[in-house]
Scaffold this motif. Structure first.
Motif, PDB file in Angstrom:
ATOM      1  N   CYS A  90       0.851  -1.213   0.000  1.00 40.76           N
ATOM      2  CA  CYS A  90       0.000   0.000   0.000  1.00 40.76           C
ATOM      3  C   CYS A  90       0.870   1.240   0.000  1.00 40.76           C
ATOM      4  CB  CYS A  90      -0.914   0.005   1.245  1.00 40.76           C
ATOM      5  SG  CYS A  90      -2.180  -1.267   1.219  1.00 40.76           S
ATOM      6  N   PHE A 103       2.173   1.749  -3.349  1.00 41.49           N
ATOM      7  CA  PHE A 103       1.084   2.245  -4.221  1.00 41.49           C
ATOM      8  C   PHE A 103       0.886   3.747  -4.041  1.00 41.49           C
ATOM      9  CE2 PHE A 103      -2.671   2.429  -6.657  1.00 41.49           C
ATOM     10  CZ  PHE A 103      -3.562   3.219  -5.970  1.00 41.49           C
ATOM     11  N   VAL A 104       0.881   4.200  -2.784  1.00 44.35           N
ATOM     12  CA  VAL A 104       0.655   5.635  -2.515  1.00 44.35           C
ATOM     13  C   VAL A 104       1.754   6.467  -3.164  1.00 44.35           C
ATOM     14  CG1 VAL A 104       0.699   7.355  -0.678  1.00 44.35           C
ATOM     15  CG2 VAL A 104      -0.707   5.317  -0.439  1.00 44.35           C
ATOM     16  N   CYS A 152      -6.507  -4.943  -3.009  1.00 44.61           N
ATOM     17  CA  CYS A 152      -6.640  -3.989  -1.901  1.00 44.61           C
ATOM     18  C   CYS A 152      -7.780  -3.003  -2.164  1.00 44.61           C
ATOM     19  CB  CYS A 152      -5.323  -3.237  -1.704  1.00 44.61           C
ATOM     20  SG  CYS A 152      -5.365  -2.081  -0.338  1.00 44.61           S
ATOM     21  N   CYS A 208      -6.946   0.784  -1.262  1.00 47.30           N
ATOM     22  CA  CYS A 208      -6.207   1.526  -2.305  1.00 47.30           C
ATOM     23  C   CYS A 208      -7.095   1.813  -3.503  1.00 47.30           C
ATOM     24  CB  CYS A 208      -4.966   0.724  -2.712  1.00 47.30           C
ATOM     25  SG  CYS A 208      -3.674   0.796  -1.464  1.00 47.30           S
TER      26      CYS A 208
END
Lengths: 187, 304
Positions: free
Chosen positions: B6, B9-10, B36, B39
């Motif tokens: 995550c 991803f951010v 996810c 997300c």
């Protein structure tokens, strides 16, 4: 139906019927001009008569190449100004209240329409009464009687730019005053 | 709880939204998104905020900005409102006014009122007079017409030809025109100038001769009158003087005597005042101090 210039030509030639037709056709307009200046029915009637007498006496002064409406309104305006001067020199015996002064005749046949048009006229004249004389006059000539800017400029002896700007300012002021008297006007 | 995937991803979210991710990274992001949900929500909200152009600014922002910059613009709109109502504004100006009216309630109401006035004002152009108005006007103009067409008395009396009457009628009509006096004066002046003022005219010298004649005769006349009048005038003045001078002399003598009498009294009063002043000014009181100024007997008040 004869146009104004043809009617006048016949009047100059002495045709009585043409003169009567002329008076019939323009009596409402002449009376409205007189009323606008005099603001009461009796004075307006006398002044309107006087306007027609002057028109009759000055038939010879109308030049065929001249537009009829400015010529007629010039004579009418001068007669009204003379009448106002006489009235100022001899004030009326009794005071006329505002409500008495605003006696606006209308010839609508339908009572409901008559009442509505009278209230609309009342509103407009109440707003006009609060404006300066020169603004009222320019609205009378341009917005009410429909003269062109150049014709008004010639009649009043002021430049065309001044006519336009004064008229626009007067329209805005009138709209503002009418809305103050009736906020729902225009909705 | 945020996993490492995550977090990655951010970090890649901005590049993803701006389409800057490489093929490998894009594949990893898509795989993570499949698993996810959090997300996925984050991506949806970030993408929606970018695409949403209808976020409304706070109320009053425009007014606040204008207050601090150019000031209110309503007057500027008013200056163009009549032309806007008449549809005589240029395309760009029309757009600007329309934009202002969309955002200003007062000006929009004023514009509507102007539009109504364009209909209501022309309706005031005509107004019905009283029913008897027409007949009153016609009767007055009939009387005028009768006066106009009445023949001149002398032409009918002496049996003058018809053309004379026509000429007379035409002349009457001409004379009634408002500019007739001006035109007559102009023609008369022109006639006189042509007659007496142009060099080649046989009467050109007449005005000069007339003027010199008047001047000479006028002076001679004045001299003759003066010679005739002067002796008579002199004798009248002399007799008038004899009558009045005696009276004046008598009156002035009387006035002089009266003035002399009054001045004697004034001198006496001045003397008495001077005596009193001297008394008051002296330091020692004497028996005379309290005695009235006009009392010369030597007694003081209270003395009995």
């Amino acid at each position: 139906m004869l146009d104004a210039e043809s009617l006048l030509k016949r009047c100059r030639e002495g045709d009585d019927l043409a003169w009567e037709a002329f008076v019939r056709r323009y009596q409402s307009r002449v009376y409205a001009v007189a009323w606008h200046y005099m603001r009461n029915a009796e004075d307006a009637r006398d002044t309107a008569q006087e306007i027609f007498i002057r028109l009759y006496e000055r038939l010879d002064t109308f030049r065929d190449e001249e537009a009829f409406l400015p010529w007629m309104l010039r004579l009418a305006r001068n007669a009204c100004i003379d009448a106002l001067r006489k009235r100022k020199a001899r004030p009326p015996a009794t005071d006329v209240t505002v409500d008495d002064a605003i006696q606006i005749p209308t010839a609508d046949p339908n009572p409901e329409e008559r009442s509505e048009s009278r209230s609309s006229r009342d509103l407009l004249y109440r707003a006009l009464d609060k404006m300066s004389e020169s603004d009222q006059e320019i609205l009378l000539l341009k917005e009410i009687q429909g003269l062109k800017v150049e014709e008004i400029s010639s009649l009043l002896g002021i430049p065309t730019g001044t006519v336009k700007s004064r008229c626009n300012r007067a329209r805005i002021e009138l709209a503002t005053r009418v809305r103050r008297l009736d906020p729902s006007y225009g909705m | 709880m945020m996993t490492d995937d995550c977090r990655i991803f951010v970090e890649r979210l901005d590049d993803l939204l701006e389409d800057r991710l490489g093929a490998g990274a894009l594949r990893e992001v898509e795989e993570h998104l499949r698993e996810c949900a959090r997300c996925r929500e984050l991506l949806a909200s970030a993408a929606g905020a970018l695409l949403d152009t209808t976020i409304k600014p706070p109320t009053g922002l425009i007014e606040a900005v204008l207050r601090r910059t150019s000031g209110p613009t309503c007057q500027s709109a008013h200056d163009r409102l009549c032309d806007f109502s008449d549809r005589t504004l240029g395309h760009d100006d029309e757009g600007l006014v329309r934009m202002h009216l969309n955002g200003c309630v007062e000006c929009a109401a004023l514009s509507r009122a102007l539009a109504h006035l364009k209909i209501d004002l022309p309706a005031l152009a005509e107004m019905e007079p009283d029913p008897g108005f027409l007949s009153m006007v016609l009767s007055r103009t009939r009387a005028l017409r009768a006066r106009r067409s009445a023949p001149i008395v002398w032409t009918s009396a002496i049996g003058a030809p018809a053309w004379v009457a026509r000429v007379a009628a035409g002349w009457r009509r001409l004379a009634r025109r408002p500019r007739f006096a001006w035109e007559g004066g102009y023609v008369g002046a022109l006639f006189l100038i042509l007659l007496f003022g142009t060099p080649g005219s046989p009467l050109a010298g007449i005005p000069g001769e007339a003027l010199s004649l008047v001047r000479t005769n006028a002076l001679a006349g004045v001299r003759e009158s003066a010679d005739a009048v002067t002796p008579r005038l002199k004798s009248k003045v002399r007799s008038a003087w004899r009558r009045t001078s005696g009276t004046v002399a008598e009156a002035s003598d009387a006035i002089a005597e009266d003035l002399a009498r009054r001045s004697t009294s004034v001198r006496e009063i001045v003397a008495k005042v001077g005596t009193l002043w001297d008394r008051l000014a002296s330091e020692d009181e004497t028996d005379d101090t309290h005695r009235p100024a006009d009392d010369d007997t030597g007694q003081t008040e209270g003395d009995e």
